[in-house]
Write a protein that holds these residues in place. Sequence first.
Motif, mmCIF file in Angstrom:
data_model
loop_
_atom_site.group_PDB
_atom_site.id
_atom_site.type_symbol
_atom_site.label_atom_id
_atom_site.label_comp_id
_atom_site.label_asym_id
_atom_site.label_seq_id
_atom_site.Cartn_x
_atom_site.Cartn_y
_atom_site.Cartn_z
ATOM 1 N N GLY A 135 10.395 0.240 -12.193
ATOM 2 C CA GLY A 135 11.609 0.731 -12.829
ATOM 3 C C GLY A 135 12.816 0.311 -12.022
ATOM 4 N N VAL A 136 13.940 0.210 -12.686
ATOM 5 C CA VAL A 136 15.185 -0.047 -11.970
ATOM 6 C C VAL A 136 16.150 1.103 -12.262
ATOM 7 C CG1 VAL A 136 16.202 -1.506 -13.809
ATOM 8 C CG2 VAL A 136 16.984 -1.755 -11.446
ATOM 9 N N ASN A 137 16.797 1.588 -11.206
ATOM 10 C CA ASN A 137 17.745 2.710 -11.320
ATOM 11 C C ASN A 137 19.118 2.193 -10.964
ATOM 12 O OD1 ASN A 137 15.662 5.050 -11.461
ATOM 13 N ND2 ASN A 137 15.007 3.646 -9.875
ATOM 14 N N LEU A 138 20.087 2.506 -11.796
ATOM 15 C CA LEU A 138 21.405 1.892 -11.641
ATOM 16 C C LEU A 138 22.496 2.948 -11.614
ATOM 17 C CD1 LEU A 138 20.599 -0.775 -14.329
ATOM 18 C CD2 LEU A 138 20.983 -1.307 -11.912
ATOM 19 N N ASP A 139 23.452 2.742 -10.719
ATOM 20 C CA ASP A 139 24.640 3.598 -10.699
ATOM 21 C C ASP A 139 25.369 3.408 -12.035
ATOM 22 O OD1 ASP A 139 27.313 4.366 -10.461
ATOM 23 O OD2 ASP A 139 27.282 4.116 -8.288
ATOM 24 N N LEU A 140 25.524 4.523 -12.735
ATOM 25 C CA LEU A 140 26.051 4.484 -14.104
ATOM 26 C C LEU A 140 27.470 3.933 -14.166
ATOM 27 C CD1 LEU A 140 24.993 5.391 -16.859
ATOM 28 C CD2 LEU A 140 25.861 7.659 -16.363
ATOM 29 N N ASP A 141 28.253 4.189 -13.133
ATOM 30 C CA ASP A 141 29.642 3.742 -13.180
ATOM 31 C C ASP A 141 29.758 2.257 -12.833
ATOM 32 O OD1 ASP A 141 30.559 6.288 -13.884
ATOM 33 O OD2 ASP A 141 30.264 6.922 -11.800
ATOM 34 N N ARG A 142 28.876 1.807 -11.935
ATOM 35 C CA ARG A 142 28.916 0.397 -11.566
ATOM 36 C C ARG A 142 28.217 -0.466 -12.619
ATOM 37 N NH1 ARG A 142 27.917 -1.727 -5.423
ATOM 38 N NH2 ARG A 142 28.684 0.321 -4.862
ATOM 39 N N TYR A 143 27.181 0.101 -13.223
ATOM 40 C CA TYR A 143 26.406 -0.641 -14.231
ATOM 41 C C TYR A 143 26.287 0.199 -15.508
ATOM 42 C CZ TYR A 143 24.762 -3.332 -10.148
ATOM 43 O OH TYR A 143 24.674 -4.103 -9.017
ATOM 44 N N HIS B 5 18.280 -8.029 -13.918
ATOM 45 C CA HIS B 5 18.432 -7.517 -12.545
ATOM 46 C C HIS B 5 17.367 -8.112 -11.618
ATOM 47 C CE1 HIS B 5 21.773 -4.868 -13.261
ATOM 48 N NE2 HIS B 5 21.177 -4.394 -14.340
ATOM 49 N N VAL B 6 16.153 -8.298 -12.135
ATOM 50 C CA VAL B 6 15.104 -8.912 -11.303
ATOM 51 C C VAL B 6 15.570 -10.290 -10.841
ATOM 52 C CG1 VAL B 6 12.782 -9.940 -11.388
ATOM 53 C CG2 VAL B 6 13.168 -7.653 -12.341
ATOM 54 N N ARG B 7 16.127 -11.070 -11.747
ATOM 55 C CA ARG B 7 16.501 -12.462 -11.418
ATOM 56 C C ARG B 7 17.635 -12.548 -10.406
ATOM 57 N NH1 ARG B 7 15.130 -13.284 -16.960
ATOM 58 N NH2 ARG B 7 17.262 -12.797 -17.573
ATOM 59 N N ARG B 8 18.375 -11.467 -10.203
ATOM 60 C CA ARG B 8 19.489 -11.510 -9.243
ATOM 61 C C ARG B 8 18.979 -11.620 -7.800
ATOM 62 N NH1 ARG B 8 22.344 -6.137 -10.014
ATOM 63 N NH2 ARG B 8 23.736 -6.944 -8.412
ATOM 64 N N GLN C 226 0.823 -1.219 0.000
ATOM 65 C CA GLN C 226 0.000 0.000 0.000
ATOM 66 C C GLN C 226 0.851 1.262 0.000
ATOM 67 O OE1 GLN C 226 -3.361 -0.014 2.609
ATOM 68 N NE2 GLN C 226 -4.366 -1.208 1.015
ATOM 69 N N GLY C 227 2.047 1.136 -0.527
ATOM 70 C CA GLY C 227 2.894 2.323 -0.609
ATOM 71 C C GLY C 227 3.844 2.209 -1.775
ATOM 72 N N THR C 228 4.782 3.146 -1.834
ATOM 73 C CA THR C 228 5.836 3.069 -2.850
ATOM 74 C C THR C 228 6.936 2.186 -2.285
ATOM 75 O OG1 THR C 228 5.309 5.281 -3.653
ATOM 76 C CG2 THR C 228 7.463 4.403 -4.226
ATOM 77 N N LEU C 229 7.164 1.083 -2.983
ATOM 78 C CA LEU C 229 8.124 0.096 -2.497
ATOM 79 C C LEU C 229 9.454 0.293 -3.230
ATOM 80 C CD1 LEU C 229 8.846 -2.476 -0.945
ATOM 81 C CD2 LEU C 229 7.677 -3.794 -2.728
ATOM 82 N N HIS C 230 10.516 0.359 -2.438
ATOM 83 C CA HIS C 230 11.860 0.498 -3.008
ATOM 84 C C HIS C 230 12.627 -0.768 -2.666
ATOM 85 C CE1 HIS C 230 10.261 4.488 -2.028
ATOM 86 N NE2 HIS C 230 11.086 5.026 -2.914
ATOM 87 N N HIS C 231 13.061 -1.502 -3.679
ATOM 88 C CA HIS C 231 13.935 -2.654 -3.447
ATOM 89 C C HIS C 231 15.372 -2.150 -3.621
ATOM 90 C CE1 HIS C 231 10.751 -5.603 -3.348
ATOM 91 N NE2 HIS C 231 10.318 -5.307 -4.564
ATOM 92 N N LEU C 232 16.130 -2.134 -2.537
ATOM 93 C CA LEU C 232 17.484 -1.568 -2.575
ATOM 94 C C LEU C 232 18.520 -2.681 -2.742
ATOM 95 C CD1 LEU C 232 17.207 0.776 0.569
ATOM 96 C CD2 LEU C 232 16.380 1.194 -1.769
ATOM 97 N N PHE C 233 19.573 -2.403 -3.476
ATOM 98 C CA PHE C 233 20.702 -3.329 -3.565
ATOM 99 C C PHE C 233 21.951 -2.499 -3.858
ATOM 100 C CE2 PHE C 233 18.656 -3.036 -7.713
ATOM 101 C CZ PHE C 233 19.710 -2.833 -8.594
ATOM 102 N N PRO C 234 23.137 -3.044 -3.623
ATOM 103 C CA PRO C 234 24.333 -2.226 -3.833
ATOM 104 C C PRO C 234 24.382 -1.680 -5.268
ATOM 105 C CG PRO C 234 24.895 -4.184 -2.587
ATOM 106 C CD PRO C 234 23.460 -4.352 -3.023
ATOM 107 N N GLY C 235 24.423 -0.357 -5.383
ATOM 108 C CA GLY C 235 24.540 0.271 -6.703
ATOM 109 C C GLY C 235 23.215 0.507 -7.401
ATOM 110 N N GLY C 236 22.087 0.230 -6.745
ATOM 111 C CA GLY C 236 20.831 0.475 -7.460
ATOM 112 C C GLY C 236 19.597 0.231 -6.621
ATOM 113 N N TRP C 237 18.456 0.452 -7.245
ATOM 114 C CA TRP C 237 17.172 0.225 -6.570
ATOM 115 C C TRP C 237 16.053 0.118 -7.610
ATOM 116 C CZ3 TRP C 237 13.077 3.956 -6.501
ATOM 117 C CH2 TRP C 237 13.398 5.192 -7.096
#
Length: 590
Positions: free
Chosen positions: A264-272, A287-290, A233-244
């Motif tokens: 959507g997935v947001n990725l650190d440009l330098d790491r990914y 990325h989902v499958r990771r 019932q909210g905005t869910l953020h799945h966090l992982f090193p270098g992205g979310w």
Amino acid sequence: MQEDQRVFDVAVVGGGLGGTMLAAILARHGVRVLLLEGSGHPRFAIGESTVPETTFGLRVLARRYDVPEIEHLATNGALRRHVSSNCGVKRNFSFVYHREGEPTRAEECTQYPTWGPPLGPDSHYLRQDVDAYMFHVAVSYGATAHTHTVVDDVKFEENGATIVTRDNGTFQASYVVDAGGVRAVLPERLGLRQEPPYRTRSRTVFTHMVNVRPFDTVAPPRRLHGMPSPFSQGTLHHLFPGGWFWVIPFDNHSAGTSELCSVGVNLDLDRYPRPEGEGAEEEFWRHVRRFPSVAAQFERARAVRPYVSTDRTQFSSRTVVGDRWCLLPHASDFIDPLFSSGLAVTVMTLNALSHRLIDAVRHDDFDPTRFAYLEEWIKRMFRFYDDLVSCSYVAFDDFELWNAWNRVWTITTLYGTNAQNQAAVAFEKTHDPASFDALETPPYRGLQGVDNPWVEQLFNRSRDAVLAYRDGQLTKDQAVERIFTLLRESELCPAVWGTLDPEDRCPSGVFTLWPLMKILLWGKFRSPRHVRGAYFTGGARLVGKEAAQVYGAELRRGVSQVHQTARDMWCNWNRDWAHRPTSRDIRMKK
Ligand SMILES: Cc1cc2nc3c(=O)[nH]c(=O)nc-3n(C[C@H](O)[C@H](O)[C@H](O)COP(=O)(O)OP(=O)(O)OC[C@H]3O[C@@H](n4cnc5c(N)ncnc54)[C@H](O)[C@@H]3O)c2cc1C
């Protein structure tokens, strides 16, 4: 078209949410306003999750400028009733931490609930519906609007501007507001775009899906994670090193009519860096499958529109204000979807811009110094969000670091939201729109409490701790300890919150009526001197009054609905037409 239909006080280029709200306000105050939108309505748009500073700011905007239709966007109940039942509810921000190849751990999540009624909850805007609604509101107040009209050029002369459309039509206006978003025309024509001066370097892949499961069905049980509000019932953020990932459901309440979910997935440009030869869809699913818990949530999901993959999400303009023009924030700069700051900065800007424009039109004086405030505060907010977001990407390295850093944001949000509430409470007492001038006076300027030296100091020092960790000058444990020390020493954390206890992962608790009263009481009687008197000075009466009004209105609406249905079963004639609300035309003539 007659010649006088081509001459305006203000031309707004771009009929998204920002442009349409501005056009509605200006038209409401007698400004001759032209609104040009390159596509039609309804149309897809991104920017779907609100935050308390957006919704409180919308309430301020509606009351300050007497455009009640804007207030329909401010709470989820009103939004669903007046605008679209396709919108979702946002009762919380949830952040769930993930490690590659492992299911999420119950204790590795944090939550910040949004306000309960009458001042909340927040919403997930299905933008195509919300923007179309506001476009029609602008038209109904008298804005001259054209869809499917792309502005290709704007030529500035001494006394105004000529707006040139793709089909070679022209319009004249004394002033131009570019509300065109990332592909706005003025930054391009005036050569304003610059290399973004921001630390954040991220990119995004996003789409709309159906069949995304409520995360509560795949997450560890509530008795283990202990969050007060359902993840779904909210905005869910799945966090992982270098992205979310973001998960913004529109189908998350019993009265909903949509089956969509924005992801959507947001990725650190330098790491990914953007992968060569891999499409957006393939990359998203890779990325989902990771992360097994994310994969379980998306097990049956499928996209219902093309995936969009961006290059660097950040963009920037050298300046926001010029001679006879200005840019709305999303035409100027953008940082990252994290913390959903886009609409909040837009609403803050509309509050400060609208009265300046109305005044400039009345005096026929568009001197850029009148608009200098916008330059300073829009840019300052982008710098703040750059710090907030870039440090969050650093903190995604480790849950404990996130658990500490994220608390700083809960405090900045509390003071930012309360600043808006202070002005709303003052207005409620006096009904004088000048009460809102306080929002342009220290310590209430901008968002996130940044104008308050104590809040600013807490934020800057905590940011420096995260950056010191990033640069190897502090260990993770040292950075975490420093942030908790700073939080304690600031004395900004309400004693009724669990901010100083690392085990409390929803440190604010919930924002229902009784916990709200406890914060107000703390602010009034127990808070330190640098808080008392400036924040939490009132509001109990306002909240109580509005709660009673909302409750009464809901009851009347329910009874009226039952009455109409029963009546229509037996009788064909009615007098419903006599009970329509007063039209905007009549209201404006009063
Ligand atoms: C990936 C991503 C996710 C985001 N998520 C969030 C979020 O969750 N919450 C949040 O608050 N913000 C979010 N934002 C920011 C949000 O999208 C913007 O703040 C918001 O859309 C600004 O509204 P706007 O009306 O100013 O611009 P837009 O919504 O971009 O609208 C611009 C309009 O101008 C029109 N236009 C452009 N050029 C021309 C032209 N030359 N002639 C005529 N018309 C033109 C376009 O067709 C469009 O309709 C996100 C942004 C991105 C990139």
